[in-house]
Each structure stands twice: as C-alpha cells, then as structure tokens.
Design an enzyme around this catalytic site. Structure first.
Site, PDB file in Angstrom:
ATOM      1  N   GLU A  84       7.772   2.097  -6.304  1.00 29.25           N
ATOM      2  CA  GLU A  84       7.937   1.698  -4.900  1.00 29.25           C
ATOM      3  C   GLU A  84       7.960   2.918  -3.986  1.00 29.25           C
ATOM      4  OE1 GLU A  84       7.819  -0.323  -2.680  1.00 29.25           O
ATOM      5  OE2 GLU A  84       8.632  -2.307  -3.150  1.00 29.25           O
ATOM      6  N   ASP A  85       7.598   2.721  -2.748  1.00 25.03           N
ATOM      7  CA  ASP A  85       7.693   3.788  -1.767  1.00 25.03           C
ATOM      8  C   ASP A  85       9.131   3.918  -1.276  1.00 25.03           C
ATOM      9  OD1 ASP A  85       7.602   1.313  -0.502  1.00 25.03           O
ATOM     10  OD2 ASP A  85       6.140   1.901   1.017  1.00 25.03           O
ATOM     11  N   PHE A 111      13.868   5.621  10.172  1.00 26.09           N
ATOM     12  CA  PHE A 111      12.619   4.947   9.819  1.00 26.09           C
ATOM     13  C   PHE A 111      11.569   6.028   9.638  1.00 26.09           C
ATOM     14  CE2 PHE A 111       8.665   2.727  10.155  1.00 26.09           C
ATOM     15  CZ  PHE A 111       8.906   1.556   9.465  1.00 26.09           C
ATOM     16  N   LYS A 157       0.829  -1.187   0.000  1.00 22.44           N
ATOM     17  CA  LYS A 157       0.000   0.000   0.000  1.00 22.44           C
ATOM     18  C   LYS A 157       0.867   1.242   0.000  1.00 22.44           C
ATOM     19  CE  LYS A 157      -2.894  -2.535   3.187  1.00 22.44           C
ATOM     20  NZ  LYS A 157      -3.227  -2.678   4.607  1.00 22.44           N
ATOM     21  N   ASP A 213      14.723  -0.597   0.880  1.00 21.32           N
ATOM     22  CA  ASP A 213      15.547  -0.713   2.080  1.00 21.32           C
ATOM     23  C   ASP A 213      16.573  -1.815   1.850  1.00 21.32           C
ATOM     24  OD1 ASP A 213      16.582  -0.824   4.600  1.00 21.32           O
ATOM     25  OD2 ASP A 213      14.739  -1.455   5.582  1.00 21.32           O
TER      26      ASP A 213
HETATM   27  P1  IMP Z   1      12.953  -3.997   1.683  1.00 18.81           P
HETATM   28  O1  IMP Z   1      12.375  -5.291   1.153  1.00 18.81           O
HETATM   29  O2  IMP Z   1      13.845  -4.224   2.867  1.00 18.81           O
HETATM   30  O3  IMP Z   1      13.632  -3.182   0.618  1.00 18.81           O
HETATM   31  O4  IMP Z   1      11.763  -3.189   2.298  1.00 18.81           O
HETATM   32  C1  IMP Z   1      10.887  -2.475   1.522  1.00 18.81           C
HETATM   33  C2  IMP Z   1       9.586  -2.275   2.228  1.00 18.81           C
HETATM   34  O5  IMP Z   1       9.760  -2.133   3.634  1.00 18.81           O
HETATM   35  C3  IMP Z   1       8.952  -0.988   1.779  1.00 18.81           C
HETATM   36  O6  IMP Z   1       8.136  -1.187   0.639  1.00 18.81           O
HETATM   37  C4  IMP Z   1       8.181  -0.560   3.000  1.00 18.81           C
HETATM   38  O7  IMP Z   1       6.891  -1.132   2.978  1.00 18.81           O
HETATM   39  C5  IMP Z   1       8.941  -1.123   4.154  1.00 18.81           C
HETATM   40  N1  IMP Z   1       9.799  -0.090   4.774  1.00 18.81           N
HETATM   41  C6  IMP Z   1      11.150  -0.047   4.777  1.00 18.81           C
HETATM   42  N2  IMP Z   1      11.616   1.032   5.410  1.00 18.81           N
HETATM   43  C7  IMP Z   1      10.534   1.713   5.830  1.00 18.81           C
HETATM   44  C8  IMP Z   1      10.355   2.955   6.542  1.00 18.81           C
HETATM   45  O8  IMP Z   1      11.302   3.674   6.915  1.00 18.81           O
HETATM   46  N3  IMP Z   1       9.086   3.324   6.805  1.00 18.81           N
HETATM   47  C9  IMP Z   1       8.004   2.592   6.407  1.00 18.81           C
HETATM   48  N4  IMP Z   1       8.126   1.450   5.717  1.00 18.81           N
HETATM   49  C10 IMP Z   1       9.373   0.992   5.436  1.00 18.81           C
HETATM   50 MG    MG Z   2       5.808  -1.347   1.122  1.00 17.47          MG
END
Ligand code: IMP
Ligand code: MG
Length: 318
Positions: free
Chosen positions: A241-242, A295, A185, A245
C-alpha cells in the site's frame, strides 16, 4: 565513454589513527577500507585508508604525511579555502549532532537562497561546508510553490527506507516466494522500487480500488476497480500500500484476500498516518509514520490524480 565519477580525493593527515577516529567517531563517516599498502620510498609502512559518508559518493583517502612537504600540507591543502562540501538531508539534525560530537564550527549557520550552510573544521583545520540544498520552487515550476507546504521525504530518504524494507522482506521470506499485491495506483512507484530491493524470487500482481474520488477526505466507500489476475490461495501474500489512513481500504482488502485462503497475509505500507484509527490494524512493514494532519503528494500519491510523478514526498498545501 565519458568518465563516470570521482572515486577518491586525498586528504593529507598527520596520523592515520587519529584521523580515522575523528572522521568515523565524530563526523560519522564509515571506514570503507584500512589495509596495508606498499611501503613508501623511505621504507615507512603505508596504509590504504578510505572513509566516506554512509550513503556513498566520493570517498576520502586519508594519506599520512611522509615527508616535510606533505607535513606542511596537513590542514592547509587549499590555503584556507573551503576544501570539502558535505551535503546532508537534514541540516539542523546534522549541525546538532556534530556540535554535540565536539566539532568546531568556524562559521555559524546561515540560510541562503539555495539552502542552509555552516563551515566546520576538521582536526587539522581543513574547512568544510555543511550543506542542505533546498529545492527552489516558484509559481512557474512543477510543482508550483503555492502547492507545497513542506518537503517531507527526499528521493534519497525514500530509497534508503525502501532498501531497508526490501532487506527485511528478503530475510523474512527466505525459502518462500512472496506474492506482492500492489494496490493501484498509489503504490505503483513503491512497488516497483520495493520489488528491486527484494533479493530473491517473488511475484507481483495488481489490484485497483477506488475510495477517495477526487476529494482529499475518505468517502468510506471501497470498490474494486480491477481485480487480480491470479489465485492467491496457498500463496504468501504481501499487500503493498502507499498509505494507510483510516484503514478502511486496507481492512476491506484484508477481508477480501483473506477469504481466498492465502498461506499467509502481510501488509507493507510506505506510509501510515498516525491517529486513533491507524493503530487497530496490524501492519507488518511500515516505511514512515505521518502526522495526523499531513496530506501528502508525490512518489505515487496524488491529489485529484496529479503529482504522482514527483520523486519526493511533500505536504500538499490545501
Ligand atoms: P484509507 O482507506 O482511509 O486508509 O485511505 C487509504 C487511501 O487513501 C490511500 O491508498 C490513498 O489512496 C488515499 N490517501 C490517504 N491519505 C492520502 C494522502 O495524504 N495523500 C494521497 N492519498 C491519500
Ligand atoms: Mg490509494
């Protein structure tokens, strides 16, 4: 109909060119217009000169004094009161830039309950406030003060950056119809704004993944909760993507969509968290870089599903 805006305010100046030089080169305004206008009653040539800050809002009409009364008003339009209020997102940066440009501050910066302010004067002595307004939070506000460590990106900063990304995508995909795949979302607000910043045909589809549960640390497990409605084969796909990470979610999605043989596959993320992990994925469009330990919440990003509706992005106080 109610009035909608103050379009122009007149600033009386001694000389068009020196005033333009000051406001454009030193203060950093844009020259919106400089065209010949009808001549004055005395027959002197008049120019229509409009300047304003890059982001818009009310503009200044620089009007060259053409008689003794007007000459007397140069620099004293408000009898010494602060005449104009210049708002900025980042006070410290603006203060430094303006000081470096040789602008005189007649009142040094102070921090008030509502933000930071200093007073500077223009080349004629008109007084201006330089202002950064602070959002005032307390325990009864939303969000409560104790949940926010720091405001990171204002609504306006986000809008400006999204407009740039949209313009880049528009140029890069000219002659093609990109299919934006919004990863729910978190990227819904970003997708909605980015779509409107793309000046050309495009399509959008949604996909929902779950990787984090209610925690703020990656579980490492990626699961498709809602799949696409349409086939992406031979399409020019842009994953929206939002935040990237660890890159686990994105890597999974790139493999998944790449396996369906799109014509091209690109990634547009609003945020990228810096760190060893973030660098090994090739991201085509990145809105902002984030510090490794921040975060963030707001503009679609949540902590345990809350705070997606904040129009700004802030660091969550864990
Ligand atoms: P990744 O798979 O570790 O790259 O994580 C990506 C997902 O983790 C994003 O699409 C977010 O939903 C969530 N996420 C990672 N960091 C944050 C943050 O600082 N705030 C809110 N959601 C986060
Ligand atoms: Mg996400």
């Amino acid at each position: 109909m109610s009035p909608v805006e103050i379009g122009l305010v007149t600033l009386v100046v001694a000389d068009y060119d020196e005033a333009i030089e000051f406001y454009v080169k030193r203060v950093g305004f844009e020259l919106v217009e400089d065209s010949p206008a009808t001549s004055t009653r005395t027959g002197r040539p008049k120019r229509w000169v409009v300047v304003r800050p890059a982001r818009g809002g009310t503009a200044l009409l620089l009007a060259e004094a053409s008689d003794d009364d007007q000459q007397a008003a140069v620099g004293t339009q408000t009898g010494g009161r602060v005449a104009f209020f210049l708002t900025v997102d980042d006070f410290d940066a603006a203060y430094e830039r303006m000081s470096d440009a040789g602008i005189t501050f007649v009142r040094e910066p102070t921090t008030e309950s509502w933000g930071k302010v200093a007073v500077w004067e223009d080349l004629y002595g008109n007084h201006w406030d330089l202002i950064e307004r602070r959002r005032v939070l307390d325990e009864d506000s939303f969000p409560p003060a104790s949940d926010i460590d720091e405001f990171l990106f204002t609504e306006q900063q986000i809008a400006d950056r999204v407009a740039e990304l949209g313009a880049q995508i528009t140029a890069d995909y000219r002659g093609r119809v990109p299919l934006l795949i919004s990863v729910l979302k978190g990227s819904m607000l970003f997708t909605a704004d980015l779509m409107r910043a793309i000046d050309g045909p495009m399509e959008v589809d949604f996909l929902a993944v779950s990787s984090y549960g209610a925690a703020t640390k990656s579980s490492g497990v990626v699961r498709i909760v809602k799949d696409l409605d349409q086939d992406v084969s031979d399409r020019d796909v842009i994953i929206v993507e939002d935040i990237v990470d660890s890159g686990l979610t994105l890597r999974y999605l790139m493999d998944y969509l790449g396996g369906q043989k799109p014509a091209s596959l690109a990634v547009c993320t609003l945020l990228r968290r810096q760190g060893d992990h973030a660098n090994d994925l090739d991201l085509d469009y990145v809105g902002f870089e984030l510090a490794p330990d921040a975060f963030v919440i707001g503009y679609g990003l949540d902590v345990a599903q809350r705070y997606r509706n904040l129009p700004f992005i802030a660091i969550y106080a864990e």
